[in-house]
Design a protein around this motif. Structure first.
Motif, PDB file in Angstrom:
ATOM      1  N   VAL A   1       0.809  -1.223   0.000  1.00 20.22           N
ATOM      2  CA  VAL A   1       0.000   0.000   0.000  1.00 20.22           C
ATOM      3  C   VAL A   1       0.838   1.267   0.000  1.00 20.22           C
ATOM      4  O   VAL A   1       0.329   2.344  -0.354  1.00 20.22           O
ATOM      5  N   ALA A   2       2.118   1.162   0.401  1.00 21.22           N
ATOM      6  CA  ALA A   2       2.958   2.366   0.439  1.00 21.22           C
ATOM      7  C   ALA A   2       4.411   1.969   0.627  1.00 21.22           C
ATOM      8  O   ALA A   2       4.721   0.858   1.058  1.00 21.22           O
ATOM      9  N   GLU A   3       5.303   2.925   0.279  1.00 22.85           N
ATOM     10  CA  GLU A   3       6.741   2.742   0.466  1.00 22.85           C
ATOM     11  C   GLU A   3       7.307   3.978   1.154  1.00 22.85           C
ATOM     12  O   GLU A   3       7.010   5.099   0.756  1.00 22.85           O
ATOM     13  N   ALA A   4       8.116   3.752   2.185  1.00 25.23           N
ATOM     14  CA  ALA A   4       8.729   4.846   2.930  1.00 25.23           C
ATOM     15  C   ALA A   4      10.243   4.790   2.771  1.00 25.23           C
ATOM     16  O   ALA A   4      10.828   3.713   2.666  1.00 25.23           O
ATOM     17  N   THR A   5      10.871   5.959   2.770  1.00 29.12           N
ATOM     18  CA  THR A   5      12.322   6.039   2.596  1.00 29.12           C
ATOM     19  C   THR A   5      13.067   6.227   3.914  1.00 29.12           C
ATOM     20  O   THR A   5      14.292   6.210   3.939  1.00 29.12           O
TER      21      THR A   5
ATOM     22  N   THR B   1      10.636   8.289   9.757  1.00 39.03           N
ATOM     23  CA  THR B   1       9.627   9.336   9.904  1.00 39.03           C
ATOM     24  C   THR B   1       8.515   9.166   8.879  1.00 39.03           C
ATOM     25  O   THR B   1       7.319   9.241   9.203  1.00 39.03           O
ATOM     26  N   GLU B   2       8.896   8.915   7.642  1.00 37.37           N
ATOM     27  CA  GLU B   2       7.906   8.697   6.591  1.00 37.37           C
ATOM     28  C   GLU B   2       7.124   7.404   6.843  1.00 37.37           C
ATOM     29  O   GLU B   2       5.921   7.332   6.572  1.00 37.37           O
ATOM     30  N   ALA B   3       7.793   6.407   7.397  1.00 41.63           N
ATOM     31  CA  ALA B   3       7.107   5.145   7.703  1.00 41.63           C
ATOM     32  C   ALA B   3       5.983   5.371   8.709  1.00 41.63           C
ATOM     33  O   ALA B   3       4.884   4.814   8.558  1.00 41.63           O
ATOM     34  N   LEU B   4       6.235   6.176   9.730  1.00 46.49           N
ATOM     35  CA  LEU B   4       5.189   6.469  10.716  1.00 46.49           C
ATOM     36  C   LEU B   4       4.013   7.180  10.062  1.00 46.49           C
ATOM     37  O   LEU B   4       2.845   6.841  10.306  1.00 46.49           O
ATOM     38  N   HIS B   5       4.317   8.172   9.240  1.00 48.24           N
ATOM     39  CA  HIS B   5       3.262   8.939   8.561  1.00 48.24           C
ATOM     40  C   HIS B   5       2.421   8.038   7.659  1.00 48.24           C
ATOM     41  O   HIS B   5       1.178   8.073   7.705  1.00 48.24           O
ATOM     42  N   LEU B   6       3.083   7.212   6.863  1.00 49.99           N
ATOM     43  CA  LEU B   6       2.364   6.360   5.920  1.00 49.99           C
ATOM     44  C   LEU B   6       1.627   5.226   6.639  1.00 49.99           C
ATOM     45  O   LEU B   6       0.557   4.791   6.186  1.00 49.99           O
ATOM     46  N   ALA B   7       2.179   4.763   7.753  1.00 49.54           N
ATOM     47  CA  ALA B   7       1.483   3.715   8.517  1.00 49.54           C
ATOM     48  C   ALA B   7       0.192   4.251   9.104  1.00 49.54           C
ATOM     49  O   ALA B   7      -0.840   3.557   9.120  1.00 49.54           O
ATOM     50  N   ARG B   8       0.212   5.486   9.562  1.00 52.95           N
ATOM     51  CA  ARG B   8      -1.031   6.105  10.067  1.00 52.95           C
ATOM     52  C   ARG B   8      -2.035   6.313   8.942  1.00 52.95           C
ATOM     53  O   ARG B   8      -3.247   6.147   9.133  1.00 52.95           O
TER      54      ARG B   8
ATOM     55  N   ALA C   1      11.370   3.861  14.940  1.00 54.58           N
ATOM     56  CA  ALA C   1      10.063   3.762  14.286  1.00 54.58           C
ATOM     57  C   ALA C   1       9.299   2.533  14.781  1.00 54.58           C
ATOM     58  O   ALA C   1       8.083   2.594  15.012  1.00 54.58           O
ATOM     59  N   THR C   2      10.006   1.421  14.963  1.00 53.66           N
ATOM     60  CA  THR C   2       9.365   0.205  15.465  1.00 53.66           C
ATOM     61  C   THR C   2       8.799   0.428  16.862  1.00 53.66           C
ATOM     62  O   THR C   2       7.658   0.032  17.163  1.00 53.66           O
ATOM     63  N   GLU C   3       9.572   1.059  17.717  1.00 49.50           N
ATOM     64  CA  GLU C   3       9.115   1.327  19.077  1.00 49.50           C
ATOM     65  C   GLU C   3       7.865   2.209  19.075  1.00 49.50           C
ATOM     66  O   GLU C   3       6.903   1.951  19.813  1.00 49.50           O
ATOM     67  N   GLN C   4       7.859   3.237  18.243  1.00 53.03           N
ATOM     68  CA  GLN C   4       6.713   4.129  18.203  1.00 53.03           C
ATOM     69  C   GLN C   4       5.480   3.440  17.643  1.00 53.03           C
ATOM     70  O   GLN C   4       4.372   3.602  18.167  1.00 53.03           O
ATOM     71  N   ILE C   5       5.658   2.669  16.595  1.00 50.72           N
ATOM     72  CA  ILE C   5       4.523   1.954  16.004  1.00 50.72           C
ATOM     73  C   ILE C   5       3.903   1.001  17.014  1.00 50.72           C
ATOM     74  O   ILE C   5       2.667   0.901  17.134  1.00 50.72           O
TER      75      ILE C   5
ATOM     76  N   PRO D   1      -2.466   1.782  19.498  1.00 47.40           N
ATOM     77  CA  PRO D   1      -3.521   0.760  19.585  1.00 47.40           C
ATOM     78  C   PRO D   1      -3.656   0.058  18.232  1.00 47.40           C
ATOM     79  O   PRO D   1      -3.555   0.704  17.184  1.00 47.40           O
ATOM     80  N   ASP D   2      -3.879  -1.240  18.254  1.00 45.38           N
ATOM     81  CA  ASP D   2      -4.026  -2.011  17.013  1.00 45.38           C
ATOM     82  C   ASP D   2      -2.871  -1.750  16.047  1.00 45.38           C
ATOM     83  O   ASP D   2      -3.074  -1.506  14.848  1.00 45.38           O
ATOM     84  N   ALA D   3      -1.662  -1.777  16.565  1.00 48.06           N
ATOM     85  CA  ALA D   3      -0.476  -1.491  15.745  1.00 48.06           C
ATOM     86  C   ALA D   3      -0.265  -2.558  14.690  1.00 48.06           C
ATOM     87  O   ALA D   3      -0.545  -3.738  14.918  1.00 48.06           O
ATOM     88  N   PRO D   4       0.243  -2.162  13.516  1.00 47.95           N
ATOM     89  CA  PRO D   4       0.632  -3.169  12.522  1.00 47.95           C
ATOM     90  C   PRO D   4       1.802  -3.991  13.041  1.00 47.95           C
ATOM     91  O   PRO D   4       2.549  -3.555  13.914  1.00 47.95           O
ATOM     92  N   ARG D   5       1.962  -5.171  12.496  1.00 44.62           N
ATOM     93  CA  ARG D   5       3.081  -6.033  12.869  1.00 44.62           C
ATOM     94  C   ARG D   5       4.331  -5.561  12.129  1.00 44.62           C
ATOM     95  O   ARG D   5       4.257  -5.222  10.946  1.00 44.62           O
ATOM     96  N   VAL D   6       5.464  -5.538  12.802  1.00 42.34           N
ATOM     97  CA  VAL D   6       6.708  -5.051  12.202  1.00 42.34           C
ATOM     98  C   VAL D   6       7.679  -6.211  12.003  1.00 42.34           C
ATOM     99  O   VAL D   6       8.020  -6.926  12.941  1.00 42.34           O
ATOM    100  N   LEU D   7       8.116  -6.378  10.761  1.00 43.69           N
ATOM    101  CA  LEU D   7       9.179  -7.321  10.419  1.00 43.69           C
ATOM    102  C   LEU D   7      10.428  -6.508  10.106  1.00 43.69           C
ATOM    103  O   LEU D   7      10.425  -5.687   9.195  1.00 43.69           O
ATOM    104  N   VAL D   8      11.486  -6.732  10.870  1.00 45.84           N
ATOM    105  CA  VAL D   8      12.720  -5.979  10.662  1.00 45.84           C
ATOM    106  C   VAL D   8      13.534  -6.629   9.555  1.00 45.84           C
ATOM    107  O   VAL D   8      13.745  -7.836   9.552  1.00 45.84           O
ATOM    108  N   LEU D   9      13.999  -5.814   8.633  1.00 47.09           N
ATOM    109  CA  LEU D   9      14.894  -6.257   7.562  1.00 47.09           C
ATOM    110  C   LEU D   9      16.319  -5.960   7.993  1.00 47.09           C
ATOM    111  O   LEU D   9      16.628  -4.839   8.372  1.00 47.09           O
ATOM    112  N   THR D  10      17.182  -6.966   7.945  1.00 47.39           N
ATOM    113  CA  THR D  10      18.534  -6.748   8.439  1.00 47.39           C
ATOM    114  C   THR D  10      19.584  -7.414   7.560  1.00 47.39           C
ATOM    115  O   THR D  10      19.319  -8.436   6.928  1.00 47.39           O
ATOM    116  N   THR D  11      20.759  -6.804   7.518  1.00 49.69           N
ATOM    117  CA  THR D  11      21.945  -7.470   7.011  1.00 49.69           C
ATOM    118  C   THR D  11      22.711  -7.884   8.253  1.00 49.69           C
ATOM    119  O   THR D  11      23.307  -7.059   8.929  1.00 49.69           O
ATOM    120  N   PHE D  12      22.682  -9.155   8.563  1.00 45.47           N
ATOM    121  CA  PHE D  12      23.072  -9.683   9.877  1.00 45.47           C
ATOM    122  C   PHE D  12      24.404  -9.167  10.387  1.00 45.47           C
ATOM    123  O   PHE D  12      24.538  -8.797  11.536  1.00 45.47           O
TER     124      PHE D  12
END
Length: 214
Positions: free
Chosen positions: A30-34, A37-44, A65-69, A73-84
């Protein structure tokens, strides 16, 4: 339809993830954030079910951003993308409520399966990905004896269930192993999370590994 928000500062990564996810008829990007800050805005704005969150991004990183999300209430689930080998803050993401991790080179089939898994309310604990990650970042992350004291509040059955959660088993696999219904296992996992004052399945798995450290 599972709604997904992709947050990554690299355009090529976002494009690749979108192409993989949208090949699944049950997933909509549904959206892409760079950045965070943009992720929070677009998630809302878009209320996704799942957020794929990079850790290292400008302005606001993925940890913040993960902590804030997860405070919503009813927060989306967050999957972290990482380069180990690069991200040294992955354990903090677990503590901030991330539902799990994906490496950026995760095969397409595993990526879409992960999105379905967390959208269903579970966490990513695949042995090939998260178990290795948890093993590394749980070492020395908390006092072993303190972890063991917390686990002392669990019943024998809850200890059995927790051990299988920490081994990366799904509710269905745990139910078959313990010869119980999946609904019973789901209730047990919820009770364990509440008793240990945890946020999700990943956190209780980390706690179990800390307590088991020699």
């Amino acid at each position: 339809m599972i709604k997904v928000l992709i947050a990554d500062d690299e355009a090529l990564v976002r494009t690749g993830l979108r192409m993989i996810l949208q090949a699944d008829p049950d997933i909509e990007v549904v959206a892409e954030a760079t950045d965070g800050t943009e992720a929070l805005h677009l998630a809302r704005a878009h209320r996704p079910d799942v957020v794929l969150m990079d850790i290292r991004m400008p302005r606001m990183d993925g940890l913040t951003a993960t902590e804030q999300i997860n405070s919503w209430p009813d927060a989306p689930r967050v999957l972290v993308l990482t380069t180990f080998n690069r991200d040294e803050y992955v354990y903090a993401a677990l503590q901030n409520g991330a539902a799990g991790f994906l490496f950026k080179d995760t095969p397409p089939r595993e990526l879409t399966a992960a999105v379905h898994t967390v959208a269903d309310g579970n966490a990513i604990l695949a042995p090939s990905v998260t178990q290795h990650l948890i093993s590394r970042f749980s070492q020395g992350a908390a006092d072993r004896e303190k972890a063991r004291l917390r686990l002392a509040a669990l019943t024998p059955r809850e200890h059995d269930v927790l051990a299988l959660v920490a081994a990366g088993k799904s509710n269905g696999e745990i139910a078959r192993t313990l010869h119980l219904s999946e609904a019973t296992i789901k209730a047990n996992v919820s009770q364990i999370i509440a008793k240990l004052d945890a946020t999700n399945r990943v956190q209780i798995a980390v706690l179990a590994r800390q307590a088991a450290t020699p």
